[in-house]
Design a protein around this motif. Structure first.
Motif, PDB file in Angstrom:
ATOM      1  N   ILE A 106      23.944 -63.446  14.054  1.00 49.44           N
ATOM      2  CA  ILE A 106      23.770 -63.909  15.429  1.00 49.44           C
ATOM      3  C   ILE A 106      22.343 -64.407  15.597  1.00 49.44           C
ATOM      4  N   SER A 107      22.196 -65.658  15.983  1.00 51.12           N
ATOM      5  CA  SER A 107      20.876 -66.199  16.298  1.00 51.12           C
ATOM      6  C   SER A 107      20.700 -66.167  17.805  1.00 51.12           C
ATOM      7  N   VAL A 108      19.577 -65.627  18.241  1.00 51.96           N
ATOM      8  CA  VAL A 108      19.217 -65.570  19.658  1.00 51.96           C
ATOM      9  C   VAL A 108      18.066 -66.547  19.840  1.00 51.96           C
ATOM     10  N   ILE A 109      18.292 -67.580  20.658  1.00 54.34           N
ATOM     11  CA  ILE A 109      17.310 -68.656  20.804  1.00 54.34           C
ATOM     12  C   ILE A 109      16.824 -68.698  22.247  1.00 54.34           C
ATOM     13  N   ALA A 110      15.517 -68.550  22.434  1.00 52.66           N
ATOM     14  CA  ALA A 110      14.947 -68.543  23.786  1.00 52.66           C
ATOM     15  C   ALA A 110      15.172 -69.883  24.460  1.00 52.66           C
ATOM     16  N   TRP A 111      15.482 -69.844  25.757  1.00 55.15           N
ATOM     17  CA  TRP A 111      15.637 -71.076  26.529  1.00 55.15           C
ATOM     18  C   TRP A 111      14.317 -71.833  26.644  1.00 55.15           C
ATOM     19  N   HIS A 112      13.210 -71.103  26.576  1.00 53.67           N
ATOM     20  CA  HIS A 112      11.883 -71.716  26.719  1.00 53.67           C
ATOM     21  C   HIS A 112      10.921 -70.970  25.800  1.00 53.67           C
ATOM     22  N   PRO A 113       9.970 -71.657  25.162  1.00 52.27           N
ATOM     23  CA  PRO A 113       9.024 -70.986  24.260  1.00 52.27           C
ATOM     24  C   PRO A 113       8.276 -69.808  24.907  1.00 52.27           C
ATOM     25  N   ALA A 114       8.002 -69.872  26.198  1.00 51.12           N
ATOM     26  CA  ALA A 114       7.280 -68.784  26.863  1.00 51.12           C
ATOM     27  C   ALA A 114       8.113 -67.507  26.939  1.00 51.12           C
ATOM     28  N   LEU A 115       9.428 -67.627  26.830  1.00 52.55           N
ATOM     29  CA  LEU A 115      10.293 -66.449  26.879  1.00 52.55           C
ATOM     30  C   LEU A 115      10.426 -65.759  25.524  1.00 52.55           C
ATOM     31  N   TYR A 116      10.122 -66.467  24.455  1.00 46.37           N
ATOM     32  CA  TYR A 116      10.309 -65.904  23.114  1.00 46.37           C
ATOM     33  C   TYR A 116       9.530 -64.597  22.885  1.00 46.37           C
ATOM     34  N   PRO A 117       8.234 -64.508  23.212  1.00 46.33           N
ATOM     35  CA  PRO A 117       7.530 -63.242  22.954  1.00 46.33           C
ATOM     36  C   PRO A 117       8.127 -62.061  23.721  1.00 46.33           C
ATOM     37  N   VAL A 118       8.615 -62.312  24.911  1.00 43.18           N
ATOM     38  CA  VAL A 118       9.244 -61.261  25.719  1.00 43.18           C
ATOM     39  C   VAL A 118      10.505 -60.766  25.023  1.00 43.18           C
ATOM     40  N   ILE A 119      11.295 -61.703  24.547  1.00 44.31           N
ATOM     41  CA  ILE A 119      12.535 -61.354  23.849  1.00 44.31           C
ATOM     42  C   ILE A 119      12.226 -60.643  22.534  1.00 44.31           C
ATOM     43  N   ALA A 120      11.309 -61.188  21.756  1.00 41.89           N
ATOM     44  CA  ALA A 120      10.984 -60.614  20.444  1.00 41.89           C
ATOM     45  C   ALA A 120      10.465 -59.182  20.565  1.00 41.89           C
ATOM     46  N   GLU A 121       9.729 -58.905  21.609  1.00 41.55           N
ATOM     47  CA  GLU A 121       9.195 -57.557  21.801  1.00 41.55           C
ATOM     48  C   GLU A 121      10.296 -56.552  22.130  1.00 41.55           C
ATOM     49  N   GLN A 122      11.304 -56.992  22.855  1.00 41.79           N
ATOM     50  CA  GLN A 122      12.319 -56.056  23.344  1.00 41.79           C
ATOM     51  C   GLN A 122      13.612 -56.022  22.534  1.00 41.79           C
ATOM     52  N   LEU A 123      13.884 -57.055  21.773  1.00 40.44           N
ATOM     53  CA  LEU A 123      15.108 -57.095  20.981  1.00 40.44           C
ATOM     54  C   LEU A 123      14.854 -56.419  19.631  1.00 40.44           C
ATOM     55  N   THR A 124      14.666 -55.117  19.701  1.00 36.49           N
ATOM     56  CA  THR A 124      14.359 -54.330  18.505  1.00 36.49           C
ATOM     57  C   THR A 124      15.644 -53.952  17.779  1.00 36.49           C
ATOM     58  N   THR A 125      15.501 -53.589  16.532  1.00 39.23           N
ATOM     59  CA  THR A 125      16.650 -53.142  15.749  1.00 39.23           C
ATOM     60  C   THR A 125      17.290 -51.920  16.404  1.00 39.23           C
ATOM     61  N   ALA A 126      16.488 -51.022  16.953  1.00 42.35           N
ATOM     62  CA  ALA A 126      17.025 -49.825  17.614  1.00 42.35           C
ATOM     63  C   ALA A 126      17.873 -50.197  18.829  1.00 42.35           C
ATOM     64  N   ARG A 127      17.420 -51.143  19.618  1.00 39.96           N
ATOM     65  CA  ARG A 127      18.195 -51.562  20.798  1.00 39.96           C
ATOM     66  C   ARG A 127      19.461 -52.295  20.388  1.00 39.96           C
ATOM     67  N   ILE A 128      19.375 -53.094  19.331  1.00 40.69           N
ATOM     68  CA  ILE A 128      20.566 -53.786  18.830  1.00 40.69           C
ATOM     69  C   ILE A 128      21.573 -52.755  18.322  1.00 40.69           C
ATOM     70  N   ALA A 129      21.088 -51.754  17.582  1.00 41.15           N
ATOM     71  CA  ALA A 129      21.969 -50.697  17.066  1.00 41.15           C
ATOM     72  C   ALA A 129      22.671 -49.968  18.204  1.00 41.15           C
ATOM     73  N   ALA A 130      21.956 -49.678  19.271  1.00 44.77           N
ATOM     74  CA  ALA A 130      22.570 -49.000  20.416  1.00 44.77           C
ATOM     75  C   ALA A 130      23.644 -49.883  21.059  1.00 44.77           C
ATOM     76  N   GLN A 131      23.378 -51.185  21.162  1.00 45.55           N
ATOM     77  CA  GLN A 131      24.328 -52.113  21.779  1.00 45.55           C
ATOM     78  C   GLN A 131      25.611 -52.224  20.951  1.00 45.55           C
ATOM     79  N   PHE A 132      25.487 -52.093  19.627  1.00 43.82           N
ATOM     80  CA  PHE A 132      26.629 -52.234  18.737  1.00 43.82           C
ATOM     81  C   PHE A 132      27.112 -50.900  18.166  1.00 43.82           C
ATOM     82  N   ALA A 133      26.701 -49.796  18.741  1.00 40.43           N
ATOM     83  CA  ALA A 133      27.044 -48.475  18.203  1.00 40.43           C
ATOM     84  C   ALA A 133      28.558 -48.299  18.024  1.00 40.43           C
ATOM     85  N   HIS A 134      29.338 -48.791  18.965  1.00 41.43           N
ATOM     86  CA  HIS A 134      30.794 -48.643  18.877  1.00 41.43           C
ATOM     87  C   HIS A 134      31.403 -49.463  17.738  1.00 41.43           C
ATOM     88  N   ARG A 135      30.675 -50.447  17.216  1.00 43.87           N
ATOM     89  CA  ARG A 135      31.140 -51.253  16.090  1.00 43.87           C
ATOM     90  C   ARG A 135      30.688 -50.659  14.757  1.00 43.87           C
TER      91      ARG A 135
END
Length: 124
Positions: free
Chosen positions: A30-59
């Motif tokens: 899955i590629s997550v692409i920021a709508w605007h370059p200014a949003l990328y650092p915000v996304i990169a900081e928060q889209l951690t492996t731990a948060r992704i794992a929690a989101q997909f825990a049921h899978r």
């Protein structure tokens, strides 16, 4: 994120980014692409492996690898053993491709209020 000097909005990730997906065997990409370059650092900081794992825990993915691609303002997320054996083996086609990207894009993130005009979708 530390936003002590700035108010934030909590929004689903899809308001800050869009996704592209692919699968091969029992692996989803899955590629997550920021709508605007200014949003990328915000996304990169928060889209951690731990948060992704929690989101997909049921899978129950066997492994999650995340690749930061700042020149493209995107993050490539690879989920291993998450497709019920793969497209040809799975009875549940909804677990593939776009369905998994939509699940990831529902993850809540905090966005500095000054970046709100860059978000997509209805204002809250």
């Amino acid at each position: 994120m530390n936003h002590t000097s700035s108010p934030t909005l909590t929004v689903p990730l899809w308001r800050a980014a869009h996704g592209r997906t692919g699968d091969k065997g029992n692996r989803s990409n899955i590629s997550v692409i920021a709508w605007h370059p200014a949003l990328y650092p915000v996304i990169a900081e928060q889209l951690t492996t731990a948060r992704i794992a929690a989101q997909f825990a049921h899978r129950t993915p066997a492994r999650i690898t995340s690749y930061l691609l700042p020149a493209l303002q995107s993050i490539n997320v690879v989920l291993d053993d998450v497709l019920d054996g793969g497209v040809n083996d799975a009875l549940n086609l909804d677990s593939h491709g776009k369905a998994l990207s939509f699940l990831l894009l529902e993850l809540a993130i905090d966005v500095p209020a000054e970046l709100a005009p860059l978000l997509r979708g209805p204002a809250e």
